[in-house]
Design a protein around this motif. Structure first.
Motif, mmCIF file in Angstrom:
data_model
loop_
_atom_site.group_PDB
_atom_site.id
_atom_site.type_symbol
_atom_site.label_atom_id
_atom_site.label_comp_id
_atom_site.label_asym_id
_atom_site.label_seq_id
_atom_site.Cartn_x
_atom_site.Cartn_y
_atom_site.Cartn_z
ATOM 1 N N CYS A 184 27.700 13.290 11.593
ATOM 2 C CA CYS A 184 29.014 13.343 12.228
ATOM 3 C C CYS A 184 29.723 14.597 11.739
ATOM 4 C CB CYS A 184 29.820 12.091 11.851
ATOM 5 S SG CYS A 184 31.475 12.040 12.565
ATOM 6 N N ASP A 185 30.313 15.339 12.662
ATOM 7 C CA ASP A 185 31.061 16.531 12.262
ATOM 8 C C ASP A 185 32.542 16.208 12.034
ATOM 9 O OD1 ASP A 185 32.042 16.231 14.828
ATOM 10 O OD2 ASP A 185 31.297 18.155 15.568
ATOM 11 N N HIS A 186 32.838 14.915 11.942
ATOM 12 C CA HIS A 186 34.180 14.392 11.664
ATOM 13 C C HIS A 186 35.202 14.765 12.729
ATOM 14 C CE1 HIS A 186 32.417 12.898 8.073
ATOM 15 N NE2 HIS A 186 32.020 14.110 7.753
ATOM 16 N N THR A 187 34.708 14.802 13.971
ATOM 17 C CA THR A 187 35.547 14.939 15.166
ATOM 18 C C THR A 187 35.059 13.884 16.160
ATOM 19 O OG1 THR A 187 34.096 16.439 16.409
ATOM 20 C CG2 THR A 187 35.636 17.458 14.831
ATOM 21 N N ARG A 220 33.761 14.453 18.942
ATOM 22 C CA ARG A 220 33.030 15.298 19.892
ATOM 23 C C ARG A 220 32.072 14.496 20.771
ATOM 24 N NH1 ARG A 220 28.109 17.099 19.459
ATOM 25 N NH2 ARG A 220 27.977 16.606 17.243
ATOM 26 N N CYS A 228 37.103 9.899 14.252
ATOM 27 C CA CYS A 228 35.927 10.723 14.536
ATOM 28 C C CYS A 228 34.810 9.778 14.985
ATOM 29 C CB CYS A 228 35.514 11.533 13.304
ATOM 30 S SG CYS A 228 34.896 10.542 11.931
#
Length: 103
Positions: A51-54, A56, A83
């Motif tokens: 997870c890119d902590h957005t 998305r 996120c």
């Protein structure tokens, strides 16, 4: 001290109130339980890669299913999902039993 019958009556009243509150919450959701379940399944597959902590992946899912970002993303945040991994962990925990009952 309340009798067993009175305790059962009170428990039934509480259960009815909770069921009515849940029904109302479902009616006010900006996403259907079916789509929410599909989102969780999609996130389950995609968040394996990190997870890119957005949100998305969630945003891409909403776009591909022609669902409103403007109403759904804030609702997910209210449920504790800021996120993709939080949506999967926090929001799914809240709604998974309703999804399995209704789908």
């Amino acid at each position: 001290m309340a009798s067993k019958e009175e305790k059962r009556r009170r428990a039934a009243l509480v259960q009815a109130i909770v069921a009515e509150d849940t029904k109302k919450a479902i009616e006010e959701m900006p996403i259907s339980l079916v789509h929410l379940g599909q989102l969780f399944d999609h996130l389950d597959e995609q968040v394996e890669n990190g997870c890119d902590h957005t949100p998305r992946i969630t945003t891409a899912f909403l776009t591909s299913n022609n669902l409103s970002h403007d109403s759904i993303l804030p609702w997910l945040q209210e449920q504790g999902g800021f996120c993709d991994c939080e949506i999967l962990a926090n929001v799914e925990e809240i709604w998974e039993s309703e999804i399995s009952k209704n789908t």
